[in-house]
Design a protein around this motif. Structure first.
Motif, mmCIF file in Angstrom:
data_model
loop_
_atom_site.group_PDB
_atom_site.id
_atom_site.type_symbol
_atom_site.label_atom_id
_atom_site.label_comp_id
_atom_site.label_asym_id
_atom_site.label_seq_id
_atom_site.Cartn_x
_atom_site.Cartn_y
_atom_site.Cartn_z
ATOM 1 N N ILE A 197 105.137 39.579 115.006
ATOM 2 C CA ILE A 197 104.532 38.341 115.498
ATOM 3 C C ILE A 197 105.061 37.134 114.753
ATOM 4 N N VAL A 198 105.197 37.243 113.452
ATOM 5 C CA VAL A 198 105.679 36.098 112.685
ATOM 6 C C VAL A 198 107.106 35.729 113.086
ATOM 7 N N ILE A 199 107.940 36.737 113.176
ATOM 8 C CA ILE A 199 109.323 36.448 113.568
ATOM 9 C C ILE A 199 109.358 35.960 115.007
ATOM 10 N N GLY A 200 108.498 36.537 115.826
ATOM 11 C CA GLY A 200 108.449 36.098 117.211
ATOM 12 C C GLY A 200 108.060 34.641 117.323
ATOM 13 N N ALA A 201 107.214 34.203 116.423
ATOM 14 C CA ALA A 201 106.794 32.807 116.504
ATOM 15 C C ALA A 201 107.835 31.873 115.917
ATOM 16 N N PHE A 202 108.402 32.244 114.794
ATOM 17 C CA PHE A 202 109.259 31.308 114.085
ATOM 18 C C PHE A 202 110.747 31.545 114.278
ATOM 19 N N SER A 203 111.105 32.687 114.771
ATOM 20 C CA SER A 203 112.500 33.106 114.860
ATOM 21 C C SER A 203 113.077 33.225 113.450
ATOM 22 N N ILE A 204 114.180 33.908 113.331
ATOM 23 C CA ILE A 204 114.685 34.188 111.989
ATOM 24 C C ILE A 204 115.066 32.903 111.259
ATOM 25 N N ASP A 205 115.363 31.857 112.003
ATOM 26 C CA ASP A 205 115.714 30.620 111.330
ATOM 27 C C ASP A 205 114.497 29.950 110.729
ATOM 28 N N GLY A 206 113.403 30.002 111.451
ATOM 29 C CA GLY A 206 112.226 29.320 110.959
ATOM 30 C C GLY A 206 111.533 30.077 109.836
ATOM 31 N N VAL A 207 111.578 31.390 109.933
ATOM 32 C CA VAL A 207 110.766 32.152 108.995
ATOM 33 C C VAL A 207 111.296 32.036 107.568
ATOM 34 N N THR A 208 112.604 31.786 107.449
ATOM 35 C CA THR A 208 113.132 31.683 106.100
ATOM 36 C C THR A 208 112.777 30.356 105.441
ATOM 37 N N LEU A 209 112.219 29.458 106.220
ATOM 38 C CA LEU A 209 111.893 28.155 105.670
ATOM 39 C C LEU A 209 110.526 28.080 105.017
ATOM 40 N N ARG A 210 109.671 29.041 105.316
ATOM 41 C CA ARG A 210 108.308 28.898 104.859
ATOM 42 C C ARG A 210 107.996 29.862 103.735
ATOM 43 N N THR A 211 107.280 29.371 102.744
ATOM 44 C CA THR A 211 106.938 30.217 101.607
ATOM 45 C C THR A 211 105.969 31.327 102.000
ATOM 46 N N TRP A 212 104.948 30.968 102.747
ATOM 47 C CA TRP A 212 103.965 31.974 103.149
ATOM 48 C C TRP A 212 103.918 32.012 104.668
ATOM 49 N N PRO A 213 104.897 32.629 105.284
ATOM 50 C CA PRO A 213 104.996 32.530 106.746
ATOM 51 C C PRO A 213 103.773 33.031 107.504
ATOM 52 N N THR A 214 103.127 34.051 106.994
ATOM 53 C CA THR A 214 101.997 34.569 107.751
ATOM 54 C C THR A 214 100.878 33.535 107.828
ATOM 55 N N ILE A 215 100.643 32.868 106.723
ATOM 56 C CA ILE A 215 99.608 31.847 106.766
ATOM 57 C C ILE A 215 100.019 30.732 107.702
#
Lengths: 501, 364, 407
Positions: free
Chosen positions: B234-252
């Motif tokens: 779900i997290v990757i689905g929401a942010f895509s691999i580009d977005g997820v690497t930008l956030r410290t706590w992606p799940t939150i």
């Protein structure tokens, strides 16, 4: 001839026998026992007998029986006949529970103080003690603090005998066992431990007896004293024994393998062990059908949570995390709080404390004024405070919801626990916001996880994943599924002697 | 301790509570960092299987010494010195975990919930509370975790379901587009998520049916794996691999990405944060219990003292890492240590033990 | 056991109490002391009149003008009193727009605390509007960085481009209008037409900017009377800047190509042969994009299929006996197909030649189906896109004609 007064007595007994010998001593001891009636009756043709009893503690009918018997009883002719006569009299009065008294005078008088009647007859070597005990008890009424909509409207009364009889007469229960103990050094009172022989948790009765025997105290006026002194942890905000005035609660507890304690002088019986889920259970859950029973129980559960955490959450969200509530709601709250001079904690404290004061006051007021006072107090004070700008209207709603939710708890003493804890949660929220609320919740959880009631973990059966424990936890399954006796206590056979921490 | 033994279900729930803590909050980012592809959930599954194997190994080892924890049978197996050394390293391991959990809690709380509060004010009550529960023994811990699990699990599921609205499944494609190497690369990081086998070295002693300890552990892994995979997807689905690497706590951040006006809470991060505090708590408590047990059994110190004595050290450990990057680096080392301690060493010890048994038989 | 642990527990409890009493509540900030920041507009630096006046009165600030941000704040004092006096006056415009120009967004926000007693709370931010001139000048990621880092501001605010001055969009249109609330709510009408893009929120934006692929960002236009969602801005992947706009007409076609089965849009036909305009309401759209590569040059085949109903016809000819004829349908279908293909070709042309940016996401198909290739060339994708050979084929099926029997 009535025998009141020392002078009269002196004249009355001139004869021999037990009365004559004891005359001096008797008069002396009766001086400080003004409530003891001394009645003289005659028998035979010239013999006299003295009845000593406490009017009000004796059954009139039995007194009558004694008088009747005595009237027809021939006096012994010669001193040697005295023994036979005593025996005969005893047999005549045996139906009323007569015994020959072989002890001393002081002890005899003590027995009379407990409700028996002493019969001192001229010419008889021993006195007779007749069991005439009868205490006026109030009639059985519905318990005030545990009213139910559906179910028997009977509560215990203050007489231990009557209460025991109530349990016996519940139905034919061959395995119902009752053991008697006494407590109190200055005022000795009988106490009964009641349990079902075949279901009761192993070791529970022994542990109970152990703890009760270890009790030291002058007097135990109410079962509350016993409760506080035998519970596992008196520092916990939660009670570990249940108290109830309802025989049906006691019976269902017994069937689950618990044990009950009945004390003379109070209608409140104790049931141990007590676990947390019982706080939200009420007998009605079982008398009604399963769907309403379950839903209402779940409602109670949520009400308990609401009663405990709502003010704390209000404080947490208005003072710490306005970003976590919906925007429109945030606007409403801001609007409502315009002009309020206090931070939310103080505001909430003012209201909650005022409410507690009102509640306590309402309990002491005479019946007709009490409820009115509550409503009037609440409405007027709340309204006035809002108008004056001391508190915000939202808080009034919060406090009202909290108050009403707390009344939903069927176990009154647990309701008190929850009210207390509410303040703890509020303070926690005031310092740490939502984090504080969570910490408080965890604190409660930790405490409850450690708490035991006579060896049973307090949180049972919550957290159990065994199928049959679910049947009666939050949801109440249809009766056929539940009619096997709830075994969780009996099956585990935990050792109650282990202390709770 | 108590005479009552733990059931399989209770053990599984304990392990699940222990594992699902910090990891699930940062995993998506860490995995994608290493792999660069969106199919990292595969590595999660593989790592889970390996961890289950590790748990099984640890359980079997403990089975040979029924009723005893690693601290007690360690010296029987490899001699007093080595046994004590191993036991001590385990104790230290758990102690550091306590410190790190406390630190993660502090980071998240001061960042998202309480901005002005000094860190000691956040950490100390947490430590004391943990100690309070641990003093109640394994029974109390199990009782609490039995309740924390359904509560947190349920809310987590609900929130994850709600967050499906921000997911674009195309972000998860292609699967195995770059072949297997990225998946394998991220497996080391995935191991971080499954640190738990070492607990079996001591929990088996408390079990009602120790023979099925391996199964209980596997069940726990299955549940964790499900949560991890779903969350990561779900997290990757929401942010895509580009977005997820930008956030410290992606799940939150996932939970903060959407608002559902009108549905009681509009924003659900308060729920998640509250739940997460409980999860950190349960991990902390179990680790503290493990280390206290170790200290108490290795050095013949009463349990109570062991618990309290550790608190200052835990606080120090918690303060040590300077930046959040340091924290994650320590986690990295820690998970490697954990893997070694829980998989490598038991494997060796088992072999050693079989060899010893064989030798004994041989002699007779 | 209880007796001996009581003193210990008292000790612990008193320690805690001491802690709390000495420390007090650190993060405590009553809700009514804060203002809710519900919308932000960022523009090229242009100090507002009030600011210039401030400058005159109190000169010598250590600031250059790099960016102007306008904050729509809901001030607690404007929300109105409790008690009886609810009414229109209080709820008319409970917000205030405050403009601040400065070096950076963080500084601007902090400056606000000098200007009002109610510090802004970013948690409720609902929309960010970016002026087009600013977007042309800077990489979006640069000035949006603040919004990503701030731990109060969530990733849920809507992001829009405004052709013109972004701060204008925050002006109320009528009494009681709060643009900060209105704007995001209008986006929900998306299902009723096919000219509004799916809303891009911060979390989306973040991913795309970081991926350095081109994309479209919804545009709003403010006139004196209205605020309209119209067209979209093309953001170039490599630079993160705005390089141009697509018109409403283009947006329709974009919708077609992106597919997704959205209902509710319409396709109209104004064909001289038929003599009168005619509208088809779209029931479903399917779009297939097939990428291929030959000799380093990419090719795309875009296949569009749609189903719809005839929903409006200005010629309303009586269908006569036998109902609407097959032939008529076939003819209309063909004309629609030609129209759509024409639109699509124009759009592709625009994107390839005028802008040189794959703003409609054709790269997705490459990324998914040819991942190894993609990882090689993605940094340079727009160039490949511009040189690609793209063909569009359309197929439309008219299924019904509404409730009347007219054509």
């Amino acid at each position: 001839m009535s025998g009141s007064g020392v002078g009269r007595a002196e004249k009355a007994w001139d004869g021999d026998g037990i009365v004559g010998e004891l005359r001096e001593e008797l008069l002396d001891r009766l001086e400080t026992r003004a409530d003891m009636a001394r009645r003289e009756i005659s028998f035979g043709r010239t013999a006299r007998a003295l009845m000593l009893y406490i009017p009000g503690m004796v059954q009139e009918s039995k007194l009558e029986a004694i008088r009747t018997e005595m009237a027809a009883f021939p006096a012994p002719e010669h001193p040697e006949d005295g023994e036979a006569a005593a025996e005969r009299l005893k047999l005549r009065l045996q139906a009323s529970g007569a015994e020959r008294w072989t002890g001393g005078l002081e002890e005899l008088l003590k027995e009379v103080q407990e409700g028996s009647t002493a019969l001192l007859a001229e010419g008889l070597p021993d006195a007779l003690l007749v069991d005439t005990r009868h205490i006026e008890a109030r009639s059985l009424e519905e318990p005030i603090s545990e009213a139910v909509l559906r179910g028997p409207r009977i509560g215990f009364c203050e007489s231990l005998e009557k209460n025991a009889a109530l349990l016996r007469s519940y139905g034919s229960v061959p395995d119902l066992a009752m053991e008697r103990l006494e407590v109190g050094s200055a005022v000795r009172k009988p106490l009964l431990i009641v349990y079902m022989r075949d279901v009761v948790q192993a070791g529970l009765i022994e542990e109970m007896k152990l703890r009760i025997r270890g009790l030291e105290g002058d007097d135990f006026p109410e079962s509350g004293y016993i409760e506080q002194m035998i519970e596992d942890n008196s520092y916990s905000p939660f009670q570990q024994l249940q108290n109830t005035e309802r025989p049906d609660r006691v019976m269902s507890g017994l069937l689950e393998g618990r044990a009950a304690i009945l004390l003379e002088g109070t209608p409140f019986a104790l049931i141990a062990p007590f676990t947390l889920p019982m706080i939200i259970q009420s007998p009605e859950d079982y008398y009604e059908r399963w769907l309403p029973g379950s839903l209402i129980r779940m409602l109670r559960f949520f009400s308990a949570l609401i009663a405990m955490f709502t003010p704390a959450l209000y404080i947490a969200f208005t003072s710490f995390h306005p970003g976590l509530i919906p925007t429109k709601l945030a606007l409403t709250v801001v609007g409502a709080r315009q002009g309020v001079p206090f931070p939310s904690l103080i505001e909430a404290l003012i209201m909650e404390v005022s409410l507690e004061i009102l509640r306590e006051a309402g309990l002491r007021l005479p019946k007709p004024i009490g409820p009115a006072m509550g409503i009037v107090g609440g409405l007027i004070i709340g309204e006035a405070a809002v108008q004056a700008g001391i508190i915000s209207p939202i808080l009034v709603i919060v406090v009202a919801i909290t108050a009403i939710s707390s009344f939903v708890i069927p176990v009154y003493s647990a309701g008190i626990s929850i009210r207390m804890l509410r303040f703890g949660a509020m303070f926690s929220a005031a310092v740490y916001g939502l984090y504080g609320v969570v910490l408080f919740f965890l604190l409660l959880l930790s405490h409850l996880s450690r708490l035991k009631s006579f060896g049973t973990p307090f949180l049972r059966p919550l957290g159990s994943y065994r199928a049959h424990d679910f049947k009666d936890m939050l949801v109440r399954f249809p009766l056929p599924a539940m009619l096997e006796r709830r075994r969780f206590l009996a099956a585990d056979r935990r050792d109650p002697a282990k202390p709770s921490e | 301790m108590n005479a009552d033994k733990l059931t399989n279900t209770q053990i599984s729930i304990l392990i699940v509570n222990y594992m699902l803590a910090t990891a699930i909050l940062v995993l998506p980012r860490m995995l994608v960092d290493k792999a660069g592809t969106p199919d990292v959930w595969l590595s999660l599954m593989l790592a889970g299987v390996i961890s289950a194997a590790g748990g099984w190994l640890a359980s079997r080892l403990s089975l040979s010494f029924p009723g005893e924890t690693i601290f007690q049978y360690g010296r029987k197996l490899i001699g007093k010195g080595l046994g004590a050394a191993f036991g001590t390293s385990l104790v230290l391991y758990f102690l550091v975990i306590c410190g790190l959990e406390a630190r993660s809690l502090e980071e998240i709380t001061t960042k998202y919930l309480l901005e002005g509060t000094p860190s000691w004010a956040v950490t100390l009550p947490f430590l004391w509370l943990g100690a309070y529960l641990v003093l109640g023994g394994i029974q109390a811990i199990v009782q609490a975790s039995d309740l924390i699990f359904p509560l947190t699990g349920f809310i987590l599921l609900v929130v994850l379901l709600l967050s499906l609205r921000v997911v674009e499944f195309s972000h998860l494609l292609p699967v195995l587009g770059q072949g297997l190497p990225p998946v394998l690369r991220s497996m080391k990081t995935a191991a971080f998520a499954y640190s738990g086998p070492e607990l079996m070295l001591l929990l088996v002693a408390y079990m009602k049916r120790p023979r099925s300890a391996g199964k209980a552990y596997a069940a726990a892994i299955a549940i964790c794996m499900a949560f991890y995979v779903v969350t990561t997807v779900i997290v990757i689905g929401a942010f895509s691999i580009d977005g997820v690497t930008l956030r410290t706590w992606p799940t939150i951040d996932l939970i903060r990405s959407f608002e559902i006006p009108g549905l009681i809470f509009e924003r659900y991060e308060s729920l998640i944060l509250a739940i997460w505090i409980m999860k950190f708590f349960s991990t902390f408590v179990l680790a503290l219990f493990a280390s206290s047990l170790g200290i108490s059994q290795l050095f013949r110190v009463p349990f109570r003292t062991a618990v309290f004595a550790q608190l200052p050290f835990i606080y120090i450990v918690q303060e040590l890492p300077k930046t959040i990057e340091d924290v994650f680096r320590v986690w990295d080392y820690l998970s490697m240590a954990g893997a070694a301690l829980s998989v490598g060493v038991p494997a060796l010890l088992l072999v050693l033990q079989r060899w010893k048994k064989g030798a004994a038989h041989g002699r007779v | 056991m209880a007796a001996s642990s009581f003193p210990r527990r008292m000790l612990a409890a008193s320690q805690i109490a001491l802690l709390l009493l000495t420390g007090g509540c650190w993060s405590n900030k009553e809700i009514e002391t804060q203002s809710l920041e519900i919308a932000v507009a960022v523009d090229v630096p242009e100090p507002a009149a009030s600011e210039r006046e401030l400058q005159r009165k109190s000169p010598g600030v250590d600031r250059t003008d790099r960016i102007t941000s306008t904050y729509q704040l809901i001030l607690p004092s404007l929300i109105g009193d409790i008690g009886g006096s609810t009414s229109d006056e209080t709820s008319s415009s409970p917000f205030k727009n405050m403009t601040q120009t400065g070096d950076s967004l963080l500084e601007n926000v902090r400056q606000l605390s000098l200007r009002t007693n109610a510090a802004p709370l970013g948690h409720h931010l609902k929309v960010i509007v970016i002026g087009d001139r600013l977007a042309r000048k800077h990489d979006l990621m640069t000035f949006l960085d603040f919004f990503f880092r701030d731990n109060d501001i969530r990733l849920s605010p809507l992001v829009l481009i405004c052709k013109g001055k972004a701060s204008d969009t925050l002006e109320p249109l009528y009494k009681g209008d709060i643009p900060g609330f209105q704007i995001p709510e209008t986006v929900r009408n998306q299902y009723r037409n096919n000219k509004i893009l799916e809303p891009i929120r911060m979390y989306n934006l973040m991913s795309r900017l970081h991926a350095k692929t081109s994309f479209l960002l919804q545009n709003v236009v403010k006139t004196k009377e209205e605020l309209v969602y119209s067209g979209a801005a093309v953001i170039q992947g490599t630079s993160g800047r705005l390089i141009g706009f697509l018109t409403e007409k283009d947006m329709e076609t974009v919708f077609w190509i992106k597919g997704g089965g959205r209902k509710g849009g319409l396709l109209k036909l104004d064909d001289p042969e038929l003599g009168a305009p005619l509208d088809m309401e779209i029931n479903s759209v399917r779009s297939r994009i097939v990428p291929s590569m030959a000799d380093g040059r990419f090719a795309f085949r875009i296949e569009l299929e749609a189903e719809g109903d005839l929903m409006e016809s200005w010629s309303y000819k009586d269908a006569g006996r036998g109902g609407v004829s097959e032939a008529f349908y076939a003819e209309v279908e063909k004309k629609l197909e030609r129209k759509l293909k024409g639109n699509a070709d124009l759009l592709i042309q625009k994107l390839q030649k005028t802008y040189g940016a794959d703003a409609i996401g054709l790269y997705e198909s490459v990324r998914v189906r040819m991942p190894k290739t993609w990882s090689r060339i993605h940094a340079d994708w727009d160039r490949h896109f511009a040189e690609a050979d793209i063909t569009v084929s359309v197929s439309i099926a008219l299924k019904g004609h509404g409730a009347t029997e007219l054509t």
